[in-house]
Design a protein around this motif. Structure first.
Motif, PDB file in Angstrom:
ATOM      1  N   ALA A 203       0.812  -1.224   0.000  1.00  0.00           N
ATOM      2  CA  ALA A 203       0.000   0.000   0.000  1.00  0.00           C
ATOM      3  C   ALA A 203       0.845   1.273   0.000  1.00  0.00           C
ATOM      4  O   ALA A 203       0.518   2.253  -0.677  1.00  0.00           O
ATOM      5  N   ALA A 204       1.938   1.258   0.728  1.00  0.00           N
ATOM      6  CA  ALA A 204       2.761   2.463   0.870  1.00  0.00           C
ATOM      7  C   ALA A 204       3.406   2.903  -0.442  1.00  0.00           C
ATOM      8  O   ALA A 204       3.703   4.089  -0.623  1.00  0.00           O
ATOM      9  N   ARG A 205       3.625   1.979  -1.368  1.00  0.00           N
ATOM     10  CA  ARG A 205       4.272   2.364  -2.629  1.00  0.00           C
ATOM     11  C   ARG A 205       3.282   2.589  -3.765  1.00  0.00           C
ATOM     12  O   ARG A 205       3.685   2.859  -4.898  1.00  0.00           O
ATOM     13  N   ILE A 206       1.992   2.479  -3.470  1.00  0.00           N
ATOM     14  CA  ILE A 206       0.967   2.746  -4.485  1.00  0.00           C
ATOM     15  C   ILE A 206       0.537   4.208  -4.353  1.00  0.00           C
ATOM     16  O   ILE A 206       0.168   4.640  -3.257  1.00  0.00           O
ATOM     17  N   PRO A 207       0.604   4.997  -5.413  1.00  0.00           N
ATOM     18  CA  PRO A 207       0.264   6.414  -5.301  1.00  0.00           C
ATOM     19  C   PRO A 207      -1.078   6.695  -4.621  1.00  0.00           C
ATOM     20  O   PRO A 207      -1.187   7.646  -3.843  1.00  0.00           O
ATOM     21  N   LEU A 208      -2.101   5.882  -4.888  1.00  0.00           N
ATOM     22  CA  LEU A 208      -3.391   6.107  -4.226  1.00  0.00           C
ATOM     23  C   LEU A 208      -3.413   5.599  -2.792  1.00  0.00           C
ATOM     24  O   LEU A 208      -4.406   5.762  -2.081  1.00  0.00           O
ATOM     25  N   GLY A 209      -2.356   4.938  -2.355  1.00  0.00           N
ATOM     26  CA  GLY A 209      -2.206   4.576  -0.954  1.00  0.00           C
ATOM     27  C   GLY A 209      -2.915   3.320  -0.506  1.00  0.00           C
ATOM     28  O   GLY A 209      -3.031   3.060   0.692  1.00  0.00           O
ATOM     29  N   ARG A 210      -3.393   2.524  -1.449  1.00  0.00           N
ATOM     30  CA  ARG A 210      -4.095   1.294  -1.076  1.00  0.00           C
ATOM     31  C   ARG A 210      -4.083   0.313  -2.231  1.00  0.00           C
ATOM     32  O   ARG A 210      -3.867   0.688  -3.391  1.00  0.00           O
ATOM     33  N   ALA A 211      -4.328  -0.944  -1.916  1.00  0.00           N
ATOM     34  CA  ALA A 211      -4.536  -1.946  -2.955  1.00  0.00           C
ATOM     35  C   ALA A 211      -5.930  -1.775  -3.548  1.00  0.00           C
ATOM     36  O   ALA A 211      -6.813  -1.166  -2.939  1.00  0.00           O
ATOM     37  N   GLY A 212      -6.125  -2.306  -4.723  1.00  0.00           N
ATOM     38  CA  GLY A 212      -7.423  -2.218  -5.374  1.00  0.00           C
ATOM     39  C   GLY A 212      -8.321  -3.381  -5.011  1.00  0.00           C
ATOM     40  O   GLY A 212      -7.884  -4.366  -4.402  1.00  0.00           O
ATOM     41  N   GLU A 213      -9.575  -3.268  -5.372  1.00  0.00           N
ATOM     42  CA  GLU A 213     -10.555  -4.332  -5.147  1.00  0.00           C
ATOM     43  C   GLU A 213     -10.942  -4.969  -6.485  1.00  0.00           C
ATOM     44  O   GLU A 213     -10.930  -4.308  -7.530  1.00  0.00           O
ATOM     45  N   ALA A 214     -11.297  -6.240  -6.427  1.00  0.00           N
ATOM     46  CA  ALA A 214     -11.638  -6.965  -7.649  1.00  0.00           C
ATOM     47  C   ALA A 214     -12.770  -6.284  -8.412  1.00  0.00           C
ATOM     48  O   ALA A 214     -12.765  -6.252  -9.654  1.00  0.00           O
ATOM     49  N   ASP A 215     -13.727  -5.716  -7.693  1.00  0.00           N
ATOM     50  CA  ASP A 215     -14.866  -5.101  -8.390  1.00  0.00           C
ATOM     51  C   ASP A 215     -14.467  -3.839  -9.140  1.00  0.00           C
ATOM     52  O   ASP A 215     -15.132  -3.450 -10.110  1.00  0.00           O
ATOM     53  N   GLU A 216     -13.372  -3.190  -8.711  1.00  0.00           N
ATOM     54  CA  GLU A 216     -12.903  -2.007  -9.439  1.00  0.00           C
ATOM     55  C   GLU A 216     -12.342  -2.411 -10.805  1.00  0.00           C
ATOM     56  O   GLU A 216     -12.476  -1.671 -11.787  1.00  0.00           O
ATOM     57  N   VAL A 217     -11.718  -3.566 -10.869  1.00  0.00           N
ATOM     58  CA  VAL A 217     -11.238  -4.085 -12.149  1.00  0.00           C
ATOM     59  C   VAL A 217     -12.422  -4.568 -12.981  1.00  0.00           C
ATOM     60  O   VAL A 217     -12.495  -4.316 -14.190  1.00  0.00           O
ATOM     61  N   ALA A 218     -13.368  -5.239 -12.335  1.00  0.00           N
ATOM     62  CA  ALA A 218     -14.563  -5.727 -13.035  1.00  0.00           C
ATOM     63  C   ALA A 218     -15.323  -4.579 -13.693  1.00  0.00           C
ATOM     64  O   ALA A 218     -15.870  -4.738 -14.795  1.00  0.00           O
ATOM     65  N   ALA A 219     -15.358  -3.427 -13.044  1.00  0.00           N
ATOM     66  CA  ALA A 219     -16.055  -2.268 -13.613  1.00  0.00           C
ATOM     67  C   ALA A 219     -15.408  -1.834 -14.923  1.00  0.00           C
ATOM     68  O   ALA A 219     -16.098  -1.482 -15.889  1.00  0.00           O
ATOM     69  N   ALA A 220     -14.079  -1.860 -14.967  1.00  0.00           N
ATOM     70  CA  ALA A 220     -13.371  -1.491 -16.192  1.00  0.00           C
ATOM     71  C   ALA A 220     -13.627  -2.508 -17.298  1.00  0.00           C
ATOM     72  O   ALA A 220     -13.832  -2.143 -18.460  1.00  0.00           O
ATOM     73  N   ILE A 221     -13.639  -3.789 -16.936  1.00  0.00           N
ATOM     74  CA  ILE A 221     -13.910  -4.842 -17.921  1.00  0.00           C
ATOM     75  C   ILE A 221     -15.316  -4.689 -18.490  1.00  0.00           C
ATOM     76  O   ILE A 221     -15.532  -4.783 -19.707  1.00  0.00           O
ATOM     77  N   ALA A 222     -16.274  -4.450 -17.605  1.00  0.00           N
ATOM     78  CA  ALA A 222     -17.663  -4.297 -18.049  1.00  0.00           C
ATOM     79  C   ALA A 222     -17.804  -3.109 -19.003  1.00  0.00           C
ATOM     80  O   ALA A 222     -18.539  -3.178 -19.998  1.00  0.00           O
TER      81      ALA A 222
END
Length: 243
Positions: A203-222
């Motif tokens: 998390a500390a090295r990700i600019p947004l400060g957190r890991a992503g969630e599977a549904d956030e990727v699913a939204a892009a796929i949809a």
């Protein structure tokens, strides 16, 4: 007529989240999984709960006969295939590239590269105008993942190339091909790679400060599968929190 979409690796993680989201968006779903009957059955029940049709098909996507069976079963049960989410993939224990076994190297190539090629080929042979393919790549394709899984990153770079080349080849037929490139997402893949807490550690090295969630990727796929992306093809959409 409802869209008919195959989701490979649909029993868990990004695949499961995608199958559920697409069902809510009106897709009939063929859920491809390899081993976990219970997990696939749970996702299928959620698909049916939306009122959409769904089937599960057990298949190893690195086996051409099983891939043909997946596509034949889907078309025979649900109708003409309009979408493919090429998602079934794996990694191996995190560590230096020099420590990776030949068995792990072969399995990564078989599933992450050959499996995507076989599924994309079946889709390309059967799809008609208006259909779409989304390949699940990874931010690792451009980051390289040194000290973690260089071989996995290389397999995802192949996914990006497949996406660009096939998009150009199928564009005259009105078939779109895109990819999503997730960053570090909270899924079981980290446990399988030997670092169950990797999402939290990163998390500390990700600019947004957190890991992503599977549904956030699913939204892009949809979105990439849907009509709002009708002029989008050959694109690798990064969903990586700024990585």
């Amino acid at each position: 007529m409802a869209p008919v979409t195959i989701v490979t690796g649909g029993g868990r993680g990004i695949g499961a989240a995608t199958a559920r989201r697409l069902a809510h968006a009106g897709h009939d779903i063929a859920l491809c999984y390899r081993r976990d009957h219970h997990a696939a059955g749970t996702v299928l029940a959620d698909i049916h709960a939306t009122g959409r049709r769904g089937i599960t098909v057990a298949a190893d996507t690195s086996d051409p006969d099983q891939v043909t069976h997946l596509f034949d079963t889907t078309a025979g049960t649900l109708g003409p295939i309009t979408g493919l989410v090429n998602n079934a993939g794996l990694t191996s224990p995190i560590g230096p590239f020099t420590d990776v076994t030949l068995t792990d190297l072969r399995r990564i190539v078989d599933v992450n590269i050959l499996g995507y090629l076989l599924c994309a080929q079946q889709a390309a042979r059967r799809m008609t105008t208006g259909a779409a393919i989304v390949n699940v790549s990874s931010a690792a394709a451009t980051l390289g993942s040194p000290g973690e899984y260089v071989h996995y990153a290389a397999s995802k770079a192949a996914t990006d190339t497949l996406t660009v080349g096939l998009a150009k080849e199928l564009a005259p037929r009105g078939i779109r091909v895109n990819a999503v490139a997730p960053g570090i997402i909270r899924t079981e893949i980290h446990t399988l790679s030997g670092m169950p807490d990797r999402a939290e550690q990163a998390a500390a090295r990700i600019p947004l400060g957190r890991a992503g969630e599977a549904d956030e990727v699913a939204a892009a796929i949809a979105w990439l599968l849907g009509p709002d992306a009708s002029y989008t093809t050959g694109t690798v959409l990064r969903v990586a929190g700024g990585l």
